[in-house]
Scaffold this active site. Sequence first.
Site, PDB file in Angstrom:
ATOM      1  N   GLY A 151      46.435  62.572  67.318  1.00  0.00           N
ATOM      2  CA  GLY A 151      45.485  61.840  66.503  1.00  0.00           C
ATOM      3  C   GLY A 151      45.943  61.669  65.074  1.00  0.00           C
ATOM      4  O   GLY A 151      46.748  60.788  64.755  1.00  0.00           O
ATOM      5  N   CYS A 152      45.454  62.532  64.193  1.00  0.00           N
ATOM      6  CA  CYS A 152      45.689  62.343  62.763  1.00  0.00           C
ATOM      7  C   CYS A 152      47.125  62.635  62.344  1.00  0.00           C
ATOM      8  O   CYS A 152      47.618  62.057  61.378  1.00  0.00           O
ATOM      9  CB  CYS A 152      44.704  63.183  61.970  1.00  0.00           C
ATOM     10  N   VAL A 153      47.815  63.535  63.064  1.00  0.00           N
ATOM     11  CA  VAL A 153      49.232  63.770  62.753  1.00  0.00           C
ATOM     12  C   VAL A 153      50.048  62.528  63.068  1.00  0.00           C
ATOM     13  O   VAL A 153      50.849  62.059  62.252  1.00  0.00           O
ATOM     14  CB  VAL A 153      49.764  64.988  63.521  1.00  0.00           C
TER      15      VAL A 153
END
Length: 225
Positions: A151-153
Site C-alpha cells: 500500500g503506502c510503501v
Amino acid sequence: MAGEDLADNYAQAFAGRLEPGEAPALLLVDMVEAYIQPNSPLYCETAAAAVESAAQLLEAARNAGRPVIFTNVAYEPGGADGGLFYKKVPVLRLFERGSPLGAFPPALTPREGEWLVTKQYPSAFFATGLAERLHEADIDTLVITGFSTSGCVRASALDALQYGFAPFVARDACADRHAEPHEANLFDLQAKYAEVVGFEDARDLINRPFQRSATGSGMKNARTQ
C-alpha cells in the site's frame, strides 16, 4: 511464457539498476500502532520485526546526521478529508485524529527537527509538499521503510521515483498482512520502480560518507501536518 522462470522473464525487459545519489534521507512510512497491535484490523504479523529493523536504521541515520522523515495518517471525524480513499477502505476510520492506533511506537518516535508528514492518501508525496521540501534540501535518495508494503510503501516508492528521488526500499523494515502481497510488491518494485535492498545494504547506504550537504533550509526543524 509457460515454463519460463519469472525472474528470467522479467529480466528480458526490466534489467536496469538505480544508483544512490550523494545525499540520502530515511523515510519511515506509517510505522504506527495500527499495524503492530494484534487487536487491530490492520495488524501485520511481521510488523514487530520490521519495527526492530527500522529502529536500527533510524539510529544509524541519526548517528550519521542524515535527514529523517516520518509519515502518519490522520483524518477529521467521519473522514471528511479522506475523499474516495476513505470510502474505498473503511478501516481507515482507525486513523481519525486522536486514535491511539495512529500513534508511533516508542522505538520509532520523531524527535525535534525530524519531519512529520501527516497525509490522507497512500503516497507520502500526494498533497503534502514533501517533494518540494526534499528538493529544497538537496536530497536525492530515499531509504524507505514502513507499512504496508503493498500500500503506502509502494505508493511512496513509486512517487519518489517520479519526483526524481532514487528509492531504496529496505525489505526487512517493511511489512504486510500476508507474505504473498509483501513479496509480490517487492518483486515488482525491484523490477520497475526501485531498488529493494537488505538491512545491511540499507544501513551501508545511510552510513556512506557525505558527498555534499543535505541539510538545506527546507529540512531543518520542518514539520508538515
